[in-house]
Structures are given as structure tokens and as C-alpha cells.
Design a protein around this motif. Structure first.
Motif, PDB file in Angstrom:
ATOM      1  N   ARG A  47       2.239  -4.051   3.583  1.00  0.00           N
ATOM      2  CA  ARG A  47       3.498  -3.316   3.672  1.00  0.00           C
ATOM      3  C   ARG A  47       4.554  -3.895   2.748  1.00  0.00           C
ATOM      4  O   ARG A  47       5.701  -3.445   2.751  1.00  0.00           O
ATOM      5  CB  ARG A  47       4.000  -3.327   5.119  1.00  0.00           C
TER       6      ARG A  47
ATOM      7  N   THR B 133      -4.440  -3.921  -1.949  1.00  0.00           N
ATOM      8  CA  THR B 133      -3.432  -3.326  -1.065  1.00  0.00           C
ATOM      9  C   THR B 133      -3.818  -3.335   0.407  1.00  0.00           C
ATOM     10  O   THR B 133      -3.030  -2.897   1.242  1.00  0.00           O
ATOM     11  CB  THR B 133      -3.147  -1.875  -1.486  1.00  0.00           C
ATOM     12  N   ALA B 134      -5.020  -3.795   0.748  1.00  0.00           N
ATOM     13  CA  ALA B 134      -5.469  -3.770   2.146  1.00  0.00           C
ATOM     14  C   ALA B 134      -6.476  -4.878   2.397  1.00  0.00           C
ATOM     15  O   ALA B 134      -7.157  -5.336   1.467  1.00  0.00           O
ATOM     16  CB  ALA B 134      -6.087  -2.416   2.491  1.00  0.00           C
TER      17      ALA B 134
ATOM     18  N   TYR C 203      -0.227   1.982   9.283  1.00  0.00           N
ATOM     19  CA  TYR C 203      -1.619   2.384   9.439  1.00  0.00           C
ATOM     20  C   TYR C 203      -1.705   3.884   9.693  1.00  0.00           C
ATOM     21  O   TYR C 203      -0.691   4.592   9.673  1.00  0.00           O
ATOM     22  CB  TYR C 203      -2.320   1.601  10.563  1.00  0.00           C
TER      23      TYR C 203
ATOM     24  N   PHE D  62       0.827  -1.207   0.000  1.00  0.00           N
ATOM     25  CA  PHE D  62       0.000   0.000   0.000  1.00  0.00           C
ATOM     26  C   PHE D  62       0.860   1.257   0.000  1.00  0.00           C
ATOM     27  O   PHE D  62       0.525   2.263  -0.628  1.00  0.00           O
ATOM     28  CB  PHE D  62      -0.914  -0.007   1.240  1.00  0.00           C
TER      29      PHE D  62
ATOM     30  N   THR E   1      -9.853  -5.514   3.801  1.00  0.00           N
ATOM     31  CA  THR E   1     -10.952  -4.572   3.980  1.00  0.00           C
ATOM     32  C   THR E   1     -12.228  -5.250   4.466  1.00  0.00           C
ATOM     33  O   THR E   1     -12.448  -6.441   4.252  1.00  0.00           O
ATOM     34  CB  THR E   1     -11.249  -3.819   2.673  1.00  0.00           C
TER      35      THR E   1
ATOM     36  N   SER F  98     -10.715  -0.705   6.911  1.00  0.00           N
ATOM     37  CA  SER F  98      -9.520  -1.537   6.699  1.00  0.00           C
ATOM     38  C   SER F  98      -9.060  -2.114   8.030  1.00  0.00           C
ATOM     39  O   SER F  98      -8.957  -1.399   9.025  1.00  0.00           O
ATOM     40  CB  SER F  98      -8.397  -0.713   6.068  1.00  0.00           C
TER      41      SER F  98
ATOM     42  N   ALA G 188      -6.150  -4.051   7.918  1.00  0.00           N
ATOM     43  CA  ALA G 188      -4.691  -4.101   7.756  1.00  0.00           C
ATOM     44  C   ALA G 188      -4.328  -3.561   6.382  1.00  0.00           C
ATOM     45  O   ALA G 188      -5.108  -3.662   5.434  1.00  0.00           O
ATOM     46  CB  ALA G 188      -4.171  -5.533   7.912  1.00  0.00           C
ATOM     47  N   TYR G 189      -3.125  -2.998   6.301  1.00  0.00           N
ATOM     48  CA  TYR G 189      -2.585  -2.496   5.033  1.00  0.00           C
ATOM     49  C   TYR G 189      -1.348  -3.314   4.671  1.00  0.00           C
ATOM     50  O   TYR G 189      -0.502  -3.602   5.538  1.00  0.00           O
ATOM     51  CB  TYR G 189      -2.198  -1.020   5.157  1.00  0.00           C
TER      52      TYR G 189
ATOM     53  N   LEU H 148       2.095  -7.130   6.840  1.00  0.00           N
ATOM     54  CA  LEU H 148       0.829  -6.428   7.037  1.00  0.00           C
ATOM     55  C   LEU H 148       0.950  -5.463   8.204  1.00  0.00           C
ATOM     56  O   LEU H 148       1.491  -5.808   9.249  1.00  0.00           O
ATOM     57  CB  LEU H 148      -0.305  -7.418   7.340  1.00  0.00           C
TER      58      LEU H 148
END
Length: 201
Positions: A149, A101-102, A189, A4, A104, A144, A146-147, A48
């Protein structure tokens, strides 16, 4: 999944930038829903950025540049004027899936959050010097957990999330918050300082 936090998404100085959020952290049922996914998501380590419970939210509208004190006051007043005519509404949160990318959470039905977005954009448009990104063809209401990484295969994560599938939760949206939001790529985040709470209706 794809990282992300690529250069095109990194905020200059990390913010803060004014955003209008629904603070899902204020809803115990959703905190428990997020907690049910925590062990699974945390197992992905640095790949993440798992959102801590106190930073759970759904973005209504972001302003991706700084504004001064006078603009903040005008934005606050314009939001109050726009949201006075909108009644609280209920949404259902879930299911969860890994996006590009996340990770959701779906928000249904979508029309209440879409109306919030429309009113927030109208309010922001009344403040001289505030610019917004182009309107989405269809507003995507989501939260979200988690994003990403890093780039990594999500086949196992996808299957694990599908197997986990805790019961969806219902929450009533009766307010938004105007916040000064920070982007923290190192943690993976977003965080914020609350400027004001704005009730619906």
C-alpha cells in the motif's frame, strides 16, 4: 516494494467486475499456511494490506468491466461447457516471496492453472461484448498474501520470509467460482460475492 494501488490499477467505482477464481479460502491447509505468515506481514501496518483468510484466492481470469445479466448467464454456461472436459488436479503452494507490488505464493506445477486460464479465456471469448486484457506470454499462477500500500524497502521482509519458510501445502483444484469481485484500496485487498460454483469434470 512498490505501491500496488496506483491510479493505473484502480478500478472505476471499485467494481464489481466478474472474475473466475480458485477460492483458496476453502482449503484449511492453505489457510493455516497463510496464518503462519500473518504475524510477520501484519507488523508492516499500513504499508501492507494483508489478505484475510476468507478472501484468499488465486485468479484464473479477470474481466475488467461490468457485464449484464444475459452476459453473465452466457458466461456461466460457457464456463461449465469448457470445464466439463478438465479433470481435477493437484498443486503445491509455496514458497512465499515479496514481489514488486505484492507478497505472493508460488503455485506449482503451473500447467493445470495455465489450462484453467486458457479454458476460462475461451469461455469468455464466446460471450458477445466481453473483452479481455491481452494474453500473458506465460500465465503466472500465484496467490497473494498481501498487497503493498506504499513504497518501502523490502530487504528485511525478504530475509524474514526466507527465514520463516513453513512447509509447503498440497491442495486439489476441483472447482472454480465465478464471482463479482470488488477492489478495496482502502483495505488493501479484494473481496467478492459468489455468482456460481463450477466443478471440473
Amino acid at each position: 516494494m512498490e505501491n500496488f494501488f496506483v491510479p493505473s490499477r484502480i478500478w472505476t467505482g471499485g467494481g464489481p467486475f466478474p472474475h473466475v477464481l480458485v477460492l483458496l479460502s476453502e482449503h484449511p491447509a492453505f489457510r493455516a499456511y497463510a496464518r503462519a505468515h500473518h504475524e510477520l506481514l501484519s507488523a508492516y501496518g499500513d504499508r501492507l494490506g494483508v489478505v484475510p483468510e476468507q478472501w484468499l484466492h488465486s485468479t484464473v481470469q479477470g474481466i475488467h468491466h461490468t457485464i449484464d445479466t444475459d452476459q453473465t448467464t452466457q458466461l456461466r454456461e460457457a464456463l461449465r461447457a469448457e470445464l466439463t472436459g478438465m479433470k481435477p488436479f493437484q498443486v503445491q503452494l509455496g514458497p512465499v516471496w515479496p514481489g514488486v507490488t505484492a507478497v505472493t505464493v508460488a503455485v506449482y506445477p503451473e500447467h493445470g492453472m495455465a489450462q484453467l486460464n486458457d479454458r476460462a479465456r475461451t469461455a469468455a471469448g464466446k460471450v458477445p461484448g466481453v473483452s479481455l486484457r491481452a494474453r500473458e506470454e506465460r500465465f503466472w499462477a500465484h496467490a497473494s498474501l498481501a498487497y503493498a500500500r506504499a513504497d518501502f524497502p523490502d530487504r528485511a521482509l525478504n530475509r524474514a520470509l526466507r527465514a520463516l519458510r513453513p512447509p509447503r501445502v498440497d491442495v486439489t483444484i476441483d472447482r472454480v467460482h465465478l464471482v463479482n469481485q470488488y477492489q478495496s484500496p482502502g483495505r488493501g485487498y479484494y473481496t467478492w460475492d459468489v455468482d456460481d460454483e463450477i466443478p471440473l469434470g
